[in-house]
Design an enzyme around this catalytic site. Structure first.
Site, PDB file in Angstrom:
ATOM      1  CG  HIS A   1      22.618  93.073 -69.103  1.00 59.81           C
ATOM      2  ND1 HIS A   1      21.152  92.936 -69.097  1.00 59.81           N
ATOM      3  CD2 HIS A   1      23.186  93.937 -68.123  1.00 59.81           C
ATOM      4  CE1 HIS A   1      20.913  93.965 -67.984  1.00 59.81           C
ATOM      5  NE2 HIS A   1      22.036  94.304 -67.544  1.00 59.81           N
ATOM      6  CD  GLU A   2      26.613  94.323 -66.673  1.00 59.48           C
ATOM      7  OE1 GLU A   2      26.694  95.768 -66.766  1.00 59.48           O
ATOM      8  OE2 GLU A   2      25.499  93.805 -66.059  1.00 59.48           O
TER       9      GLU A   2
ATOM     10  CG  HIS B   1      24.629  98.842 -68.455  1.00 55.35           C
ATOM     11  ND1 HIS B   1      23.287  99.519 -68.143  1.00 55.35           N
ATOM     12  CD2 HIS B   1      24.137  97.720 -67.721  1.00 55.35           C
ATOM     13  CE1 HIS B   1      22.504  99.024 -67.418  1.00 55.35           C
ATOM     14  NE2 HIS B   1      22.999  97.695 -67.155  1.00 55.35           N
TER      15      HIS B   1
ATOM     16  CD  GLU C   1      19.744  97.645 -65.797  1.00 52.95           C
ATOM     17  OE1 GLU C   1      19.778  96.776 -66.847  1.00 52.95           O
ATOM     18  OE2 GLU C   1      20.696  97.840 -64.944  1.00 52.95           O
TER      19      GLU C   1
END
Length: 509
Positions: free
Chosen positions: A273-274, A277, A303
């Site tokens: 997920h990160e 970003h 996001e």
């Protein structure tokens, strides 16, 4: 001294923009340090330091020279790139100029103190150590909204007019409400149907009750996952924090995750997920750093990148076909776990999970809706902050049939209310847009996307995202960028189709 020309005015805009962005990024570094490296006793000084940085940013953004420069450029003949930069600086200047310096300082000070209070409350598993800061934060944000637009709905004002990294202009609250209504209508019956299914997935394939997944080996595994994603280590630092995050710019990203010795999926899904970003930050044009064109287009768009990599890559069966041999090398005790079982494990729909960041793709959005409802009630004076633990647990029971047994399992699991209002809408916006981008990409790429993932050839996927999202920075408004990338306005249609197809197959619906 009066401004002599449009060229001079534009140079002032660029200069002030550089200062504002530098200060915001430095504040983010301070936040990273407070969670990763700062000694426990450093909190009081850190709150003061971050307030000073925020105050300096606000003063650069509201500087009289900038006001005069923007006025001088009102009717100037600017190129498209220049016009986009001036438009975005003007938008943030206009909002910031309505906020008194004293209120901006107060908000920043509360944010810094509240974040440290959240960490202490987590240690004590006690909402009462954080709740008063939440109440204070909501009150000053109401005051902020009153200054920005005294005639507007305060909650909508803080959503649509927020500036900086956490802002998401040009996606209306009306659009958010429409998407939430669709998700309530579509996801609740789908979740119920899944719970009634007789299919049993390999839910424990990557889990252990004995705590056998030691953290140091997990760190190696997560770095291997980032290698598989194609992370540029020359521009990234990867650490551990109480709550995963990624802050940075095209040149330098600070990324974190957290580990659970009984469950490999928590760190892996959080790390991937990160990474999304981080990929966005790295995909922004380096030579535009310091201007809005080198900045992300908003927290919801941000996001969409993290949710894309977490869900459409990291939760795909093709990813696990590639990555499972690496998992087995790091943890030989998983030698008998198949890629299919790992895929089932990371995609199970929980009937007892109270933690948002560990939630599946379906119940995740119920977590977001719950938090947003509480936010709106608190913002509109329908509840008090001290009522949140009870209300949170009641809503979890109503929506998901789960009742958290501790504050850490419930209202203390996220730090967002220490700094961000609204705190969670962007996650659902991101998931919706991720599915829309995925569907568009699959029609435009000449290559089979599933095969690219299976063969760990993510280059064309990342290139498509960079070309269609990252590289524009803030050149387009958010709604325009979505139309530019997908050919349509933001819609939940693709997400609903995606989850119905995926989970229909998983649970034989």
């Amino acid at each position: 001294m009066p401004i002599q020309s449009a060229e001079e005015a534009y140079e002032i805009v660029l200069e002030q923009s550089q200062r504002v962005i530098d200060l915001e990024k430095t504040n983010q570094l301070m936040r990273w340090d407070s969670d990763v490296m700062m000694p426990p006793g450093g909190a009081p000084a850190r709150s003061s330091q971050r307030t000073t940085l925020s105050a300096a940013r606000h003063r650069y953004l509201t500087d009289d020279r900038l006001s005069k420069a923007l006025e001088a450029l009102k009717d100037a003949d600017l190129g498209d790139r220049q016009a986009a930069i001036v438009r975005e600086v003007r938008r943030e200047h206009t909002t910031a100029n309505r906020i008194p310096d004293e209120l901006n300082d107060e908000i920043s000070d509360i944010n810094s103190q509240a974040h440290e209070a959240w960490k202490q409350a987590r240690e004590a598993d006690n909402w009462s150590e954080f709740g008063p800061y939440v109440a204070e934060h909501f009150e000053v944000k109401k005051e902020w909204a009153e200054h920005v637009d005294p005639d507007g709905d305060p909650y909508e004002v803080v959503w649509s007019q927020r500036t900086g990294y956490l802002g998401q202009p040009h996606i209306s609250l009306e659009t958010v409400d429409r998407i939430f209504d669709t998700l309530r209508e579509e996801l609740v019956p789908l979740i119920e149907e899944i719970h009634e299914s007789d299919v049993e997935l390999a839910t424990d394939a990557l889990k252990s009750d004995d705590g056998e997944f030691d953290v140091e080996t997990q760190k190696e595994l997560n770095r291997a996952a980032l290698d598989a994603m194609g992370l540029d280590w020359d521009r990234t630092r990867f650490d551990v924090a109480p709550h995963p995050f990624s802050f940075g710019n095209p040149h330098d990203v600070r990324m974190t995750t957290r580990y659970d010795e009984t469950d490999l999926t928590e760190a892996l899904t959080g790390t991937i997920h990160e990474f999304g970003h981080t990929a966005y930050a790295h995909g922004l044009p380096k030579d535009e750093y310091g201007t809005p064109l080198g900045e992300p287009r908003g927290i919801g768009i941000h996001e969409s990148q993290s949710r894309f990599f977490e869900n459409h890559i990291g939760r795909s069966k093709e990813f696990w076909e590639h990555f499972m041999p690496t998992v087995k090398r790091k943890f030989p005790q998983l030698a008998d776990v198949s890629p299919r079982e790992a895929y089932e494990c990371v995609n199970q729909v929980f009937d007892d999970n109270s933690i948002r960041v560990e939630a599946d793709e379906l119940t995740y959005h119920i977590h977001i809706i719950l938090r947003t409802e509480i936010e709106r009630d608190l913002f509109n004076n329908r509840i008090d902050a001290e009522e949140i633990p009870q209300l949170w647990n009641d809503k979890m029971d109503e929506y998901l049939g789960i009742r958290p047994s501790t504050d850490n399992e419930g209202c203390l699991q996220d730090p967002h209310w220490s700094r961000s209002l609204p705190g969670f809408i962007g996650y659902t916006i991101g998931s919706i847009l991720a599915a829309q981008l995925d569907a568009t990409m699959r029609t435009e790429l000449d290559e089979d996307v599933d095969e690219l993932i299976r063969n760990n050839q993510l280059g064309p996927i990342r290139e498509w995202l960079t070309n269609n999202v990252h590289s524009y920075g803030q050149y387009y408004r958010a709604d325009e960028l979505i139309r530019q990338a997908t050919g349509e306005d933001l819609t939940a249609e693709y997400f609903v189709d995606y989850v119905n197809e995926k989970y229909g197959k998983l649970y034989d619906l």
